[in-house]
Design a protein around this motif. Structure first.
Motif, mmCIF file in Angstrom:
data_model
loop_
_atom_site.group_PDB
_atom_site.id
_atom_site.type_symbol
_atom_site.label_atom_id
_atom_site.label_comp_id
_atom_site.label_asym_id
_atom_site.label_seq_id
_atom_site.Cartn_x
_atom_site.Cartn_y
_atom_site.Cartn_z
ATOM 1 N N LYS A 1 0.824 -1.211 0.000
ATOM 2 C CA LYS A 1 0.000 0.000 0.000
ATOM 3 C C LYS A 1 0.859 1.262 0.000
ATOM 4 O O LYS A 1 0.549 2.239 -0.696
ATOM 5 C CB LYS A 1 -0.933 -0.013 1.208
ATOM 6 N N VAL A 2 1.950 1.234 0.767
ATOM 7 C CA VAL A 2 2.859 2.387 0.816
ATOM 8 C C VAL A 2 3.498 2.627 -0.549
ATOM 9 O O VAL A 2 3.623 3.772 -0.999
ATOM 10 C CB VAL A 2 3.954 2.173 1.885
ATOM 11 N N GLN A 3 3.873 1.540 -1.235
ATOM 12 C CA GLN A 3 4.531 1.662 -2.530
ATOM 13 C C GLN A 3 3.582 2.146 -3.628
ATOM 14 O O GLN A 3 3.976 2.904 -4.515
ATOM 15 C CB GLN A 3 5.127 0.304 -2.949
ATOM 16 N N LEU A 4 2.323 1.738 -3.557
ATOM 17 C CA LEU A 4 1.378 2.039 -4.639
ATOM 18 C C LEU A 4 0.561 3.309 -4.408
ATOM 19 O O LEU A 4 0.107 3.935 -5.368
ATOM 20 C CB LEU A 4 0.417 0.859 -4.845
ATOM 21 N N LYS A 5 0.369 3.673 -3.143
ATOM 22 C CA LYS A 5 -0.532 4.778 -2.811
ATOM 23 C C LYS A 5 -0.193 6.095 -3.511
ATOM 24 O O LYS A 5 -1.104 6.821 -3.937
ATOM 25 C CB LYS A 5 -0.569 4.984 -1.303
ATOM 26 N N PRO A 6 1.098 6.476 -3.678
ATOM 27 C CA PRO A 6 1.394 7.762 -4.341
ATOM 28 C C PRO A 6 0.990 7.804 -5.813
ATOM 29 O O PRO A 6 0.898 8.876 -6.397
ATOM 30 C CB PRO A 6 2.923 7.882 -4.194
#
Length: 218
Positions: A182-187
């Motif tokens: 989620k951290v990698q894809l959220k931006p």
């Protein structure tokens, strides 16, 4: 030839009815469009039918397609709209038949997530590729647990027995993996689309499953 010029040439040839160009577009985009639709309509055959309909319409309306259209964005937008129409009907049906509130909310959430998508900025296949890259960044054991859970559809207890670790350890690895992804894809992608991609993985089985070759339509 630049990507823009190649796209313009494809559209030009499609508009005059060149079947080989239509076939090339079909082969290039069918599977990624099916995966995109499947995450929202929650049924593989319905997703396949939706994409078949999109390509049928593409061929039947080829002469009216603007020459400067981006064919990838056009196809994703058409698939999105067809999914929206399906979900509208399902919402009405679910309400009429008094299905469970969870089912109705799931349909509504899918519908709202689709409304937010901008296909000039990304495609669903790009999200899948980004997911795979994020998974590869996980520590080895964490990645193994996540793939057994989400790609192979194993239960936590089955994973624990297979790997010789505790169920609690399995849960910890999955939580860590989901947080990292989620951290990698959220931006880069809408949060609702990320959630539906993650939830759809074990719903439809392993990513390594051999797909049935789609039937070319026009």
């Amino acid at each position: 030839m630049s990507e823009r010029n190649e796209n313009r040439e494809q559209v030009k040839l499609l508009k005059v009815g060149q079947e080989s160009t239509f076939r090339a577009i079909f082969i290039t985009y069918f599977e990624s469009l099916e995966l995109f639709a499947k995450a929202y309509v929650l049924d593989q055959q319905i997703a396949k039918d939706i994409v078949q309909e999109v390509f049928t319409n593409l061929w039947s309306k080829k002469t009216s397609i603007p020459t400067d259209v981006n064919i990838k964005s056009y196809l994703y937008q058409a698939t999105r709209n067809t999914c929206l129409n399906y979900l509208k009907k399902q919402q009405v049906r679910a309400n009429y038949e008094k299905h469970t509130r969870d089912k109705y909310n799931e349909l509504l959430l899918n519908y709202e997530a689709l409304l937010q998508l901008n296909f000039d900025e990304f495609s669903y296949s790009e999200l899948v590729n980004a997911l795979n890259e994020a998974v590869l960044q996980l520590p080895e054991k964490c990645r193994e647990v996540f793939e057994l859970s989400r790609f192979e559809g194993l239960k936590n207890r089955e994973i624990a027995e297979q790997l010789g670790i505790s169920v609690k350890a399995v849960e910890g690895h999955i939580t860590k993996a989901l947080k990292h992804i989620k951290v990698q894809l959220k931006p880069h992608f809408p949060s609702k689309l990320i959630l539906f991609l993650l939830s759809s993985l074990n719903r439809y089985g392993s990513k390594h499953t051999q797909k049935q070759r789609p039937t070319l339509v026009h």
